[in-house]
Design an enzyme around this catalytic site. Sequence first.
Site, PDB file in Angstrom:
ATOM      1  CG  HIS A 203      50.225 -49.193 -14.953  1.00 21.75           C
ATOM      2  ND1 HIS A 203      49.999 -50.365 -15.626  1.00 21.75           N
ATOM      3  CD2 HIS A 203      49.308 -49.160 -13.958  1.00 21.75           C
ATOM      4  CE1 HIS A 203      48.987 -51.013 -15.063  1.00 21.75           C
ATOM      5  NE2 HIS A 203      48.544 -50.289 -14.063  1.00 21.75           N
TER       6      HIS A 203
ATOM      7  CE1 TYR B  93      51.375 -53.614 -25.519  1.00 21.19           C
ATOM      8  CE2 TYR B  93      52.279 -53.146 -23.348  1.00 21.19           C
ATOM      9  CZ  TYR B  93      51.466 -52.794 -24.414  1.00 21.19           C
ATOM     10  OH  TYR B  93      50.755 -51.619 -24.376  1.00 21.19           O
TER      11      TYR B  93
ATOM     12  N   PRO C 287      46.894 -51.223 -32.262  1.00 16.91           N
ATOM     13  CG  PRO C 287      45.453 -52.791 -31.321  1.00 16.91           C
ATOM     14  CD  PRO C 287      45.952 -52.295 -32.627  1.00 16.91           C
TER      15      PRO C 287
ATOM     16  CE  LYS D  53      52.918 -43.971 -28.010  1.00 15.59           C
ATOM     17  NZ  LYS D  53      52.727 -43.870 -26.563  1.00 15.59           N
TER      18      LYS D  53
ATOM     19  CE1 TYR E 178      52.999 -49.055 -23.972  1.00 16.24           C
ATOM     20  CE2 TYR E 178      53.122 -48.239 -21.726  1.00 16.24           C
ATOM     21  CZ  TYR E 178      52.510 -49.022 -22.681  1.00 16.24           C
ATOM     22  OH  TYR E 178      51.403 -49.784 -22.354  1.00 16.24           O
TER      23      TYR E 178
HETATM   24  C1  PHB Z   1      43.780 -52.013 -23.533  1.00 19.93           C
HETATM   25  O1  PHB Z   1      43.773 -52.055 -22.300  1.00 19.93           O
HETATM   26  O2  PHB Z   1      42.737 -52.136 -24.190  1.00 19.93           O
HETATM   27  C2  PHB Z   1      45.074 -51.844 -24.247  1.00 19.93           C
HETATM   28  C3  PHB Z   1      46.207 -51.550 -23.510  1.00 19.93           C
HETATM   29  C4  PHB Z   1      47.427 -51.395 -24.163  1.00 19.93           C
HETATM   30  C5  PHB Z   1      47.499 -51.547 -25.525  1.00 19.93           C
HETATM   31  C6  PHB Z   1      46.360 -51.808 -26.268  1.00 19.93           C
HETATM   32  C7  PHB Z   1      45.134 -51.966 -25.620  1.00 19.93           C
HETATM   33  O3  PHB Z   1      48.701 -51.427 -26.149  1.00 19.93           O
END
Ligand code: PHB
Length: 396
Positions: A74, A203, A295, A299, A387
């Site tokens: 990505h 997000y 989450p 990280k 990130y």
């Molecule tokens: C996930 O795919 O579980 C996931 C991805 C990004 C995040 C948190 C969880 O920031």
Amino acid sequence: MTKKTQVAIIGAGPSGLLLGQLLTKAGIDNIIVERQTAEYVLGRIRAGVLEQGTVDLIREAGAGARMDEDGLIHTGTDFSFQGEHHHLDIAKYSGGKHVVVYGQTEVTRDLMDEREKDGGVTIYKTDNVKLHDIESDKPYVTYEHNGKSLRLDCDYIAGCDGFHGVSRKSIPADKLEEYEKVYPFGWLGLMSDTPPVNDELVYCAHERGFALCSMRSLTRSRYYLQVPDTDKIEDWNEEKFWDELKRRIPPKMAERLVTGPAIEMSIAPLRSYVCETMQYGKLFLIGDSAHIVPPTGAKGLNLAASDVETAFRLFVKIYKEGRTDLIPRYQEVCLARVWKSVRFSWWMTTLLHRFPSASRFDFRVQQAEFDYFINSEAGKTNIAENYVGLSLEELE
Ligand code: PHB
Ligand code: APR
């Protein structure tokens, strides 16, 4: 019966397995002691975004083949505020870096397979694991297995047993330096064998609460909803989940969202926690046993991997060059990175979630902050470089 090894590792999660494999490849003897079965460990569903440093370390541990084949690269990630969609070109704003989407469960499985190939020892289904004499030159671990009481003598103990493990609790309470923040909400996650709604993660900040559109592969999606910390899984069902998700994501995505049966649904609380005492005597805390992040910044696993990297490089220096003088550097190196990731995870959480205590004023400020970051070169650079992962200090 007594066994002997150089490094006794408590816990066969990603931290313990990754450290174990790196040590084995470097010719340093290690044994892992795990409370659960391998199937139970693989049944836990966790995040799936790997920074470049984590990817490199998994390769160094010899467990990168399937990740390199199946992992999704990505180079960007998406955001939405009140349904308005924004794309962030992560590669452009981080000097050409990217992240790899590959589930933690798969990472764990690949490490377990590699360990088996190498003949590495993992003792599953252990009970009553206890750490002894960690301040001395002869630390040891005792445990019960198949009804027998056993003992493992070692030079060092790697506490890779997660937030609820026994390792951190073995450090005297008056020596623990801890910091904690609990958020007044959790994440309700749903996994389904449906194509992801978008080719990048999204997000989404919304007045109804945060939502995240993520994935495990091109045919498996992972979605999350912010829910009050009082919600129980029984308060939700699949239909209610999909309806709520559609309300929080950009309308165009809601239209094309493919829904389907849930493979898994669970609620996880959100917390930031740091134990600054990451090393005490012969014990090193690694990964979730030393710190937890919410989450939102993806990280958790990456921080665990960077602790593993530091511990591994240190063990190599100790065993190959006798550099025990570097031991105090372990927590200094780790904490410099830990706190920066704790900050980023807290910031992403604060920027994108709806806090029950937030006023109309707070909401406007949050909106202005989002506008600023997503439309400014400096703001985009700030998000992108965090990130993809900040660099790790050298041990010396
Ligand atoms: C996930 O795919 O579980 C996931 C991805 C990004 C995040 C948190 C969880 O920031
Ligand atoms: N004795 C032996 N093993 C134990 C004990 C104990 N007393 N307590 C816990 N364990 C085991 C758990 O069963 C688990 O398999 O330690 C392991 C810890 O694994 P994780 O909780 O996954 O922690 P870690 O390996 O540090 O992984 C960090 O996983 O939790 C996520 O978000 C986190 O992605 C990050 C990564």
